[in-house]
Design a protein around this motif. Structure first.
Motif, mmCIF file in Angstrom:
data_model
loop_
_atom_site.group_PDB
_atom_site.id
_atom_site.type_symbol
_atom_site.label_atom_id
_atom_site.label_comp_id
_atom_site.label_asym_id
_atom_site.label_seq_id
_atom_site.Cartn_x
_atom_site.Cartn_y
_atom_site.Cartn_z
ATOM 1 N N PRO A 111 0.826 -1.212 0.000
ATOM 2 C CA PRO A 111 0.000 0.000 0.000
ATOM 3 C C PRO A 111 0.857 1.257 0.000
ATOM 4 N N LEU A 112 0.436 2.208 -0.805
ATOM 5 C CA LEU A 112 1.167 3.458 -0.989
ATOM 6 C C LEU A 112 0.578 4.555 -0.118
ATOM 7 N N ILE A 113 1.442 5.247 0.623
ATOM 8 C CA ILE A 113 1.074 6.501 1.282
ATOM 9 C C ILE A 113 1.637 7.617 0.417
ATOM 10 N N PRO A 114 0.809 8.423 -0.249
ATOM 11 C CA PRO A 114 1.326 9.464 -1.133
ATOM 12 C C PRO A 114 1.912 10.636 -0.342
ATOM 13 N N GLY A 115 2.476 11.585 -1.078
ATOM 14 C CA GLY A 115 2.883 12.857 -0.511
ATOM 15 C C GLY A 115 4.360 12.964 -0.222
ATOM 16 N N TRP A 116 4.955 14.079 -0.663
ATOM 17 C CA TRP A 116 6.383 14.324 -0.448
ATOM 18 C C TRP A 116 6.663 15.580 0.375
ATOM 19 N N ASP A 117 5.686 16.454 0.560
ATOM 20 C CA ASP A 117 5.884 17.712 1.292
ATOM 21 C C ASP A 117 5.315 17.609 2.703
ATOM 22 N N VAL A 118 6.134 17.906 3.707
ATOM 23 C CA VAL A 118 5.649 17.825 5.083
ATOM 24 C C VAL A 118 6.219 18.957 5.925
ATOM 25 N N ALA A 119 5.509 19.261 7.011
ATOM 26 C CA ALA A 119 6.013 20.120 8.070
ATOM 27 C C ALA A 119 5.557 19.509 9.379
ATOM 28 N N GLY A 120 6.469 19.445 10.356
ATOM 29 C CA GLY A 120 6.103 18.821 11.620
ATOM 30 C C GLY A 120 7.210 18.910 12.648
ATOM 31 N N VAL A 121 7.127 18.033 13.648
ATOM 32 C CA VAL A 121 8.021 18.079 14.801
ATOM 33 C C VAL A 121 8.786 16.762 14.905
ATOM 34 N N VAL A 122 10.088 16.859 15.128
ATOM 35 C CA VAL A 122 10.917 15.657 15.268
ATOM 36 C C VAL A 122 10.509 14.915 16.539
ATOM 37 N N GLU A 123 10.135 13.645 16.386
ATOM 38 C CA GLU A 123 9.683 12.841 17.517
ATOM 39 C C GLU A 123 10.726 11.809 17.945
ATOM 40 N N ARG A 124 11.547 11.367 17.011
ATOM 41 C CA ARG A 124 12.598 10.397 17.338
ATOM 42 C C ARG A 124 13.789 10.649 16.428
ATOM 43 N N VAL A 125 14.993 10.446 16.943
ATOM 44 C CA VAL A 125 16.209 10.665 16.170
ATOM 45 C C VAL A 125 16.906 9.323 15.986
ATOM 46 N N GLY A 126 17.180 8.966 14.729
ATOM 47 C CA GLY A 126 17.844 7.708 14.445
ATOM 48 C C GLY A 126 19.345 7.783 14.671
ATOM 49 N N LEU A 127 20.016 6.660 14.456
ATOM 50 C CA LEU A 127 21.470 6.606 14.583
ATOM 51 C C LEU A 127 22.132 7.564 13.593
ATOM 52 N N ASP A 128 23.153 8.266 14.065
ATOM 53 C CA ASP A 128 23.942 9.156 13.210
ATOM 54 C C ASP A 128 23.065 10.182 12.490
ATOM 55 N N ALA A 129 22.168 10.798 13.245
ATOM 56 C CA ALA A 129 21.287 11.832 12.685
ATOM 57 C C ALA A 129 21.241 13.015 13.641
ATOM 58 N N ASP A 130 22.425 13.438 14.118
ATOM 59 C CA ASP A 130 22.463 14.455 15.162
ATOM 60 C C ASP A 130 22.309 15.878 14.633
ATOM 61 N N GLU A 131 21.943 16.029 13.360
ATOM 62 C CA GLU A 131 21.614 17.357 12.850
ATOM 63 C C GLU A 131 20.356 17.922 13.511
ATOM 64 N N PHE A 132 19.494 17.029 14.015
ATOM 65 C CA PHE A 132 18.243 17.458 14.637
ATOM 66 C C PHE A 132 18.086 16.818 16.003
ATOM 67 N N GLU A 133 17.222 17.459 16.830
ATOM 68 C CA GLU A 133 16.909 16.950 18.151
ATOM 69 C C GLU A 133 15.403 16.772 18.284
ATOM 70 N N ILE A 134 15.000 15.941 19.241
ATOM 71 C CA ILE A 134 13.575 15.765 19.513
ATOM 72 C C ILE A 134 12.970 17.124 19.866
ATOM 73 N N GLY A 135 11.843 17.440 19.228
ATOM 74 C CA GLY A 135 11.171 18.709 19.464
ATOM 75 C C GLY A 135 11.461 19.768 18.413
ATOM 76 N N ASP A 136 12.461 19.547 17.556
ATOM 77 C CA ASP A 136 12.747 20.521 16.502
ATOM 78 C C ASP A 136 11.574 20.604 15.520
ATOM 79 N N GLU A 137 11.237 21.813 15.141
ATOM 80 C CA GLU A 137 10.214 22.035 14.118
ATOM 81 C C GLU A 137 10.906 22.034 12.755
#
Length: 307
Positions: A60-86
């Motif tokens: 099943p396909l979830i469409p859409g490429w444009d988003v705005a939101g809040v970082v909820e979890r940070v994966g490994l080696d992704a320290d450019e952002f923190e939880i809570g960043d808009e």
């Protein structure tokens, strides 16, 4: 999570809001709680099979490429952002499957930037694809201060952003649009001209000294008219005519670009770039948003609000 999905290639009536597993977060990715998702014509064109020859689509396909939101979890080696960043972003992955019409989306850090502080969630969600398309087209033909630029479909979602970016760079913009959109273009800082037969002559009347560059966001004969007016194919770019390279012009297929998103956010926060949101609909009404988009009569962006 709740997400808008479809189980096979189809149209608006095949979209359904349903429960879907939360996306996994790979190294270099973050998980974003989506507040708004932009709707673009490419969403329903992809869903109809229009990109099947060049892109892997999984159901099943979830469409859409444009988003705005809040970082909820940070994966490994992704320290450019923190939880809570808009954040906001153009979340186009190597295959189409887990898109932005959802409560949650995972995204590589190269696809995201910090959300413009001056923009609402809906405005920010309307920016990434259209804004990056405009930004990358402008960079491709090297528009700078003092240039006279012809922008085809200047009142549309991409064209209105390209017009503002070019004006911010110090260029003079002549924009094609129907007469009902001429006042809108003047508000953006452009000089409007009606499209259709005789366009080249009307542009020459406005700019007898010539046109330095042209951006095609509509297709049809726009590239041919642009080449006639500009004279240098390397300063003509199209996002709508795949035959542009055969004519010597540039063809632009927008790429995810964190640096570009950051530059667009800076222009927005300086008051030089706005997103005109035509309509905001709830996520559950994604099908209606597609019908509106397919009508071709929107000015600016359509956005889905994710509660």
């Amino acid at each position: 999570m709740k997400a808008v999905t479809m189980n096979r290639y189809g149209k608006a009536d095949d979209l359904e809001l349903s429960d879907h597993p939360d996306p996994k977060v790979a190294p270099g990715e973050v998980l974003v709680r989506v507040r708004a998702a932009g709707v673009n014509p490419v969403d329903w064109k992809l869903a109809q099979g229009g990109l099947d020859a060049i892109m892997e689509v999984r159901f099943p396909l979830i469409p859409g490429w444009d988003v705005a939101g809040v970082v909820e979890r940070v994966g490994l080696d992704a320290d450019e952002f923190e939880i809570g960043d808009e954040v906001y972003g153009y979340v186009r992955k190597d295959s189409a499957e887990l898109g932005g019409y959802a409560e949650l989306v995972s995204a590589h850090v190269r696809m995201l930037a910090r959300k413009p502080a001056s923009m609402s969630w809906e405005e920010a969600a309307g920016m990434p694809l259209a804004g990056l398309t405009a930004y990358q087209a402008i960079r491709r033909v090297d528009i700078s201060s003092g240039d006279t630029v012809l922008v085809h479909a200047a009142a549309g979602g991409v064209g209105s952003l390209a017009t503002q970016i070019a004006v911010a760079l110090g260029a003079r913009v002549i924009g094609t649009a129907s007469e009902r959109n001429h006042a809108f273009l003047r508000e953006l800082g452009a000089e409007p001209v009606t499209y259709g037969p005789g366009l080249a002559e009307r542009v020459r009347d406005l700019a007898p000294q010539g046109v330095d560059a042209a951006l095609d966001f509509v297709g049809g004969e726009a590239v041919d008219v642009s080449l006639e007016l500009v004279g240098r194919p390397d300063r003509v770019a199209s996002v709508a005519d795949p035959q542009a390279p055969a004519k010597g012009a540039r063809y632009v297929w927008v790429r995810p670009d964190s640096a570009g998103l950051t530059a667009l956010a800076a222009l927005a926060d300086e008051g030089k770039l706005t997103v005109h949101v035509d309509q905001v609909l709830p996520l559950a009404e994604a099908a209606e948003a597609w019908r509106i988009s397919e009508s071709g009569h929107t000015r600016g962006k359509l956005v889905l609000r994710v509660d």
